[in-house]
Scaffold this active site. Structure first.
Site, PDB file in Angstrom:
ATOM      1  N   ASP A  12       0.821  -1.210   0.000  1.00  0.00           N
ATOM      2  CA  ASP A  12       0.000   0.000   0.000  1.00  0.00           C
ATOM      3  C   ASP A  12       0.861   1.269   0.000  1.00  0.00           C
ATOM      4  OD1 ASP A  12      -2.401   1.379  -0.031  1.00  0.00           O
ATOM      5  OD2 ASP A  12      -2.528   1.480   2.151  1.00  0.00           O
ATOM      6  N   GLY A  13       0.369   2.289  -0.650  1.00  0.00           N
ATOM      7  CA  GLY A  13       1.020   3.596  -0.600  1.00  0.00           C
ATOM      8  C   GLY A  13       1.535   4.102  -1.938  1.00  0.00           C
ATOM      9  N   TRP A  17       2.575   8.090  -2.847  1.00  0.00           N
ATOM     10  CA  TRP A  17       3.981   8.303  -3.251  1.00  0.00           C
ATOM     11  C   TRP A  17       4.039   9.029  -4.595  1.00  0.00           C
ATOM     12  CZ3 TRP A  17       7.350   7.166  -7.187  1.00  0.00           C
ATOM     13  CH2 TRP A  17       8.734   7.166  -6.892  1.00  0.00           C
ATOM     14  N   HIS A  29       2.341   3.749  -8.966  1.00  0.00           N
ATOM     15  CA  HIS A  29       2.139   2.326  -9.281  1.00  0.00           C
ATOM     16  C   HIS A  29       3.332   1.790 -10.067  1.00  0.00           C
ATOM     17  CE1 HIS A  29      -1.758   2.296  -7.566  1.00  0.00           C
ATOM     18  NE2 HIS A  29      -2.303   3.121  -8.436  1.00  0.00           N
ATOM     19  N   SER A  57      -7.710  -5.480  -5.113  1.00  0.00           N
ATOM     20  CA  SER A  57      -8.786  -6.041  -4.302  1.00  0.00           C
ATOM     21  C   SER A  57     -10.123  -5.957  -5.044  1.00  0.00           C
ATOM     22  CB  SER A  57      -8.897  -5.277  -2.974  1.00  0.00           C
ATOM     23  OG  SER A  57      -9.444  -3.988  -3.197  1.00  0.00           O
ATOM     24  N   GLU A  59     -12.516  -4.495  -3.987  1.00  0.00           N
ATOM     25  CA  GLU A  59     -12.993  -3.120  -3.752  1.00  0.00           C
ATOM     26  C   GLU A  59     -12.281  -2.097  -4.637  1.00  0.00           C
ATOM     27  OE1 GLU A  59     -12.177  -5.238  -1.213  1.00  0.00           O
ATOM     28  OE2 GLU A  59     -14.272  -5.708  -0.770  1.00  0.00           O
ATOM     29  N   LEU A 122      10.365 -20.788  -5.389  1.00  0.00           N
ATOM     30  CA  LEU A 122       9.519 -19.798  -4.705  1.00  0.00           C
ATOM     31  C   LEU A 122       8.165 -19.806  -5.395  1.00  0.00           C
ATOM     32  CD1 LEU A 122       9.088 -17.206  -2.885  1.00  0.00           C
ATOM     33  CD2 LEU A 122       9.849 -15.888  -4.857  1.00  0.00           C
ATOM     34  N   SER A 180      -8.098  -4.544   5.015  1.00  0.00           N
ATOM     35  CA  SER A 180      -8.699  -4.327   3.696  1.00  0.00           C
ATOM     36  C   SER A 180      -9.088  -5.631   2.982  1.00  0.00           C
ATOM     37  CB  SER A 180      -7.754  -3.500   2.795  1.00  0.00           C
ATOM     38  OG  SER A 180      -7.404  -2.303   3.425  1.00  0.00           O
TER      39      SER A 180
HETATM   40  C1  IPE Z   1      -5.388  -2.694  -0.243  1.00  0.00           C
HETATM   41  O1  IPE Z   1      -5.048  -1.362  -0.399  1.00  0.00           O
HETATM   42  C2  IPE Z   1      -5.396  -3.390  -1.554  1.00  0.00           C
HETATM   43  C3  IPE Z   1      -4.091  -3.546  -2.189  1.00  0.00           C
HETATM   44  C4  IPE Z   1      -2.930  -3.205  -1.703  1.00  0.00           C
HETATM   45  C5  IPE Z   1      -4.124  -4.179  -3.472  1.00  0.00           C
HETATM   46  P1  IPE Z   1      -6.165  -0.248  -0.551  1.00  0.00           P
HETATM   47  O2  IPE Z   1      -5.446   1.034  -0.654  1.00  0.00           O
HETATM   48  O3  IPE Z   1      -7.092  -0.585  -1.629  1.00  0.00           O
HETATM   49  O4  IPE Z   1      -6.932  -0.354   0.840  1.00  0.00           O
HETATM   50  P2  IPE Z   1      -7.984   0.653   1.488  1.00  0.00           P
HETATM   51  O5  IPE Z   1      -9.077   0.849   0.506  1.00  0.00           O
HETATM   52  O6  IPE Z   1      -7.255   1.916   1.767  1.00  0.00           O
HETATM   53  O7  IPE Z   1      -8.407  -0.021   2.737  1.00  0.00           O
HETATM   54  C1  IPE Z   2      -1.721   0.117  -3.322  1.00  0.00           C
HETATM   55  O1  IPE Z   2      -1.419   1.463  -3.361  1.00  0.00           O
HETATM   56  C2  IPE Z   2      -1.774  -0.490  -4.692  1.00  0.00           C
HETATM   57  C3  IPE Z   2      -3.110  -0.854  -5.139  1.00  0.00           C
HETATM   58  C4  IPE Z   2      -4.199  -0.836  -4.450  1.00  0.00           C
HETATM   59  C5  IPE Z   2      -3.195  -1.298  -6.501  1.00  0.00           C
HETATM   60  P1  IPE Z   2      -2.579   2.527  -3.388  1.00  0.00           P
HETATM   61  O2  IPE Z   2      -2.913   2.815  -4.792  1.00  0.00           O
HETATM   62  O3  IPE Z   2      -3.686   2.114  -2.523  1.00  0.00           O
HETATM   63  O4  IPE Z   2      -1.830   3.770  -2.754  1.00  0.00           O
HETATM   64  P2  IPE Z   2      -2.451   4.813  -1.752  1.00  0.00           P
HETATM   65  O5  IPE Z   2      -2.891   4.053  -0.536  1.00  0.00           O
HETATM   66  O6  IPE Z   2      -3.600   5.473  -2.446  1.00  0.00           O
HETATM   67  O7  IPE Z   2      -1.330   5.735  -1.468  1.00  0.00           O
HETATM   68 MG    MG Z   3      -4.114   2.447  -0.528  1.00  0.00          MG
END
Ligand code: IPE
Ligand code: IPE
Ligand code: MG
Length: 224
Positions: A12-13, A17, A29, A57, A59, A122, A180
């Site tokens: 996540d993040g 970034w 990404h 996800s 979602e 792996l 999540s």
């Molecule tokens: C969780 O991250 C899903 C993935 C890393 C693929 P999200 O950024 O979608 O989660 P929420 O919506 O903030 O909980």
């Molecule tokens: C996680 O990073 C990657 C995916 C869900 C595909 P995010 O896209 O959720 O990054 P933030 O949380 O918005 O920074």
């Molecule tokens: Mg996120």
């Protein structure tokens, strides 16, 4: 020292970034893919057998179409290049989730799984269109249709993670402390670590620090 067999990661993040650095979530990404390659390399070095990566996800379909399209184009390119390398490096790829994408991507995923299926150095489990609640509901309805007895073992056998041992460690980057909808069944005894780093910034030293921390934990499983 605890043996480390299976690491699961909520990557996540990326978006934050990318926004911060280039005013573009998509750039985040793109950068996140480099971290994916890094953690694969480190996992091999540390003889980790299963690496489960949360990539998309159920979602995440709520995101803007342009972001979703970009994510899948990244994935497509990644697989095109990587599936040959996976094959060469004895890495098995498995998709966790419903393969309901474009025909082209579905076929690419199926093909990558097929050509790597006998590899055993792996196993990378890529959670794509993955939702833990959906996974459990699907499993239970299949069991019901087959009129099988509902046991823990039976449910585990109908999850996407059939035959995959539960994760020893779960890491979530991105300074967010929630699950999540990820592996809710499988992480009942997993050690969970939250990193404040955004995924593109997560590096080898961060990963190794967490691995070392994990190795020293006393895992009780209800005992004393
Ligand atoms: C969780 O991250 C899903 C993935 C890393 C693929 P999200 O950024 O979608 O989660 P929420 O919506 O903030 O909980
Ligand atoms: C996680 O990073 C990657 C995916 C869900 C595909 P995010 O896209 O959720 O990054 P933030 O949380 O918005 O920074
Ligand atoms: Mg996120």
């Amino acid at each position: 020292m605890n043996p480390l067999n299976h690491v699961a990661i909520i990557m996540d993040g990326n978006g934050r970034w990318g926004l911060k650095k280039y005013n573009s979530r998509n750039k985040g990404h793109r950068a996140g893919l480099d971290t994916v390659e890094k953690v694969i390399r480190i996992s091999i070095k540390h003889k980790i057998k299963y690496l489960t990566l949360y990539a998309f996800s159920t979602e995440n379909w709520r995101r803007p179409k342009t972001e979703i399209n970009y994510l899948f184009s990244l994935l497509e390119n990644f697989l095109k290049v990587k599936s040959k390398q996976f094959q060469k490096n004895n890495i098995k790829l498995k998709i966790l989730g419903e393969k309901k994408f474009s025909k082209k991507l579905n076929n690419l995923l199926i093909k990558s799984e097929k050509i790597t299926k006998n590899n055993d150095k792996l196993q990378i489990n890529l959670a794509l269109n993955y939702g833990s609640k959906k996974e459990i509901v699907n499993a239970v309805s299949k069991i019901k249709n087959k009129k099988l007895k509902i046991t823990e073992k039976c449910i585990a056998n109908y999850l996407y993670t059939k035959n995959i041992p539960d994760p020893d460690m779960l890491i979530r980057t991105g300074n967010t402390t929630r699950l999540s909808n990820f592996l809710l069944w499988q992480i009942s005894y997993t050690e969970i670590f939250f990193s404040k780093k955004l995924w593109p910034d997560f590096n080898e030293a961060d990963f190794i620090k967490l691995i070392n921390k994990f190795k020293k934990i006393k895992r009780n499983y209800g005992e004393v």
